[in-house]
Enzyme design. Sequence first.
Site, PDB file in Angstrom:
ATOM      1  CE1 TYR A  60      -4.187   0.884  -0.535  1.00  0.00           C
ATOM      2  CE2 TYR A  60      -4.465  -1.225   0.552  1.00  0.00           C
ATOM      3  CZ  TYR A  60      -4.965  -0.208  -0.230  1.00  0.00           C
ATOM      4  OH  TYR A  60      -6.233  -0.292  -0.713  1.00  0.00           O
ATOM      5  CD  GLU A  62      -4.752   5.065   0.448  1.00  0.00           C
ATOM      6  OE1 GLU A  62      -4.628   5.612   1.547  1.00  0.00           O
ATOM      7  OE2 GLU A  62      -5.804   4.506   0.086  1.00  0.00           O
ATOM      8  CG  ASP A 206      -7.275  10.033 -24.547  1.00  0.00           C
ATOM      9  OD1 ASP A 206      -6.237   9.328 -24.505  1.00  0.00           O
ATOM     10  OD2 ASP A 206      -8.404   9.605 -24.229  1.00  0.00           O
ATOM     11  CB  THR A 232      -3.243   3.312 -22.575  1.00  0.00           C
ATOM     12  OG1 THR A 232      -2.845   3.339 -23.944  1.00  0.00           O
ATOM     13  CG2 THR A 232      -4.711   3.678 -22.471  1.00  0.00           C
ATOM     14  CE  LYS A 235      -5.623   1.681 -25.734  1.00  0.00           C
ATOM     15  NZ  LYS A 235      -6.661   2.714 -25.848  1.00  0.00           N
ATOM     16  NE  ARG A 241      -4.933  -4.870 -20.298  1.00  0.00           N
ATOM     17  CZ  ARG A 241      -5.224  -4.408 -21.528  1.00  0.00           C
ATOM     18  NH1 ARG A 241      -5.985  -3.346 -21.682  1.00  0.00           N
ATOM     19  NH2 ARG A 241      -4.745  -5.007 -22.595  1.00  0.00           N
TER      20      ARG A 241
HETATM   21  C1  PLP Z   1      -7.774   2.964 -24.990  1.00  0.00           C
HETATM   22  C2  PLP Z   1      -8.195   4.361 -24.804  1.00  0.00           C
HETATM   23  C3  PLP Z   1      -8.554   4.857 -23.539  1.00  0.00           C
HETATM   24  C4  PLP Z   1      -8.853   3.980 -22.357  1.00  0.00           C
HETATM   25  O1  PLP Z   1      -7.872   3.202 -21.890  1.00  0.00           O
HETATM   26  P1  PLP Z   1      -8.217   2.073 -20.799  1.00  0.00           P
HETATM   27  O2  PLP Z   1      -6.848   1.714 -20.316  1.00  0.00           O
HETATM   28  O3  PLP Z   1      -8.924   0.993 -21.528  1.00  0.00           O
HETATM   29  O4  PLP Z   1      -9.042   2.696 -19.751  1.00  0.00           O
HETATM   30  C5  PLP Z   1      -8.812   6.213 -23.409  1.00  0.00           C
HETATM   31  N1  PLP Z   1      -8.742   7.030 -24.460  1.00  0.00           N
HETATM   32  C6  PLP Z   1      -8.444   6.591 -25.696  1.00  0.00           C
HETATM   33  C7  PLP Z   1      -8.396   7.563 -26.814  1.00  0.00           C
HETATM   34  C8  PLP Z   1      -8.174   5.243 -25.915  1.00  0.00           C
HETATM   35  O5  PLP Z   1      -7.912   4.821 -27.144  1.00  0.00           O
END
Ligand code: PLP
Length: 428
Positions: A60, A62, A206, A232, A235, A241
């Site tokens: 933990y 936090e 994003d 993320t 990817k 993950r």
């Molecule tokens: C994949 C993705 C997310 C979300 O990611 P998670 O790890 O699945 O929560 C957010 N924004 C965009 C543009 C994505 O392609």
Amino acid sequence: MTTPFYGPDYSELQQFDPEIADVLVDELERIRGGLQLIASENMSSPSVITALGSTLTNKYAEGYPGRRYYGGCEVVDVAENLAIERCKALFDADHANVQPHSGASANQAVYGAFMKPGETLLAMALPMGGHLTHGTKVSFSGKWFDAVHYGVDKETENIDYDEVERLAKEHRPKVICAGGSAIPRLIDFEFFRNLADEVGAIFWVDAAHFIGLVAGKAIPSPVPYADVVTFTTHKVLRGPRSGALVCREEHAKALDKAVFPMMQGGPQMHTVAAKAVNFKECASPEYADYAKQVIANAQQLATSLGDKGIRPTTGGTDTHLSLHDLQGIGVTGAEAEERADAAGIVLNKNAIPFDPQKPNVASGIRVGAPCVTTQGMGTEEMKTIAELIHTAITEGDGTREHPAAVKVRGEVTDLVTRFPAYPHSAQV
Ligand SMILES: *Cc1c(COP(=O)(O)O)cnc(C)c1O
């Protein structure tokens, strides 16, 4: 005395829980046995997976390094500090927060830091390539915030910048978001920055999908333009993950508070350590080569599929993915996904801009090159894969027994035997 590493022990799991032990092996066999073309997936390294499967999962922690709510954090602090420093260096950013559990969690932090319920967000519409967390009605972001959405131009199928400008001036959003899940082309970050300044908005990128290409210096970075960049780590980036964000120094406090304690509890320290490993990998020349090859492969796939009448939207791609319109060959996205799957090719149906079909049917497929590039495939193999996709989806019927599916599966097996996933480790 050195402490022996307590690492993943498959034989113990096999004895205790054979059902789940089988799942681990079956999944490894599944990814080794087929072609993985889902644009949002990749194959993280054994080093990343080792960090994920470690006893750091127990701690933990936090708070932030040096400012924790629990004792005994001096060791995990080292991991988080390394992750932060490597992340800042990789993206040349003022500040990094490596605690978000996922891309969606990183996005929550943006809302938490900059918006109050009822305030306005301007983002790309989901069916045009955006994301659920960008203000769709089924997401907290659409339930609690007033989302206004832009789309793409009918002709170019690229972001409709005139519409973005018009909506920004009309609605005066608190935050303007660029980025999404099915955008094959580069985004004009400078345009968004200037517009955000003009209307007094925060500019959020994003970068979940394409941040790996930025890390590999294969495409321009949003970091110099954006107030905050969320992403993320699993990817193209090829880490665990999870999620993370980088921002300008002026927003560091607000975003840190929004990640914890506003949106999350304790960070997952095993994942934070795995992110540190991943950021180190991404700083290597090999990773930069990888990122460039991902784009070359995605472009070849888009071109070769286009040559077969499977039209790439926007005419192609600048990134790791392409989106294809199947209307010309008279197949739906759902049919294509099923037929490809029966032939050992994993990809996903996807709405194309102005799609006449419902989202669960869709008129398109999205294909991505991150996994096959990790396996060492190049543009020659992409030409083969395009042929295989075409045969599978135009001749197959969705069953594994169909002769087209059997034939394509045989050729898929040849490819993955020559370019195996996880070649150096029997078990990961
Ligand atoms: C994949 C993705 C997310 C979300 O990611 P998670 O790890 O699945 O929560 C957010 N924004 C965009 C543009 C994505 O392609």
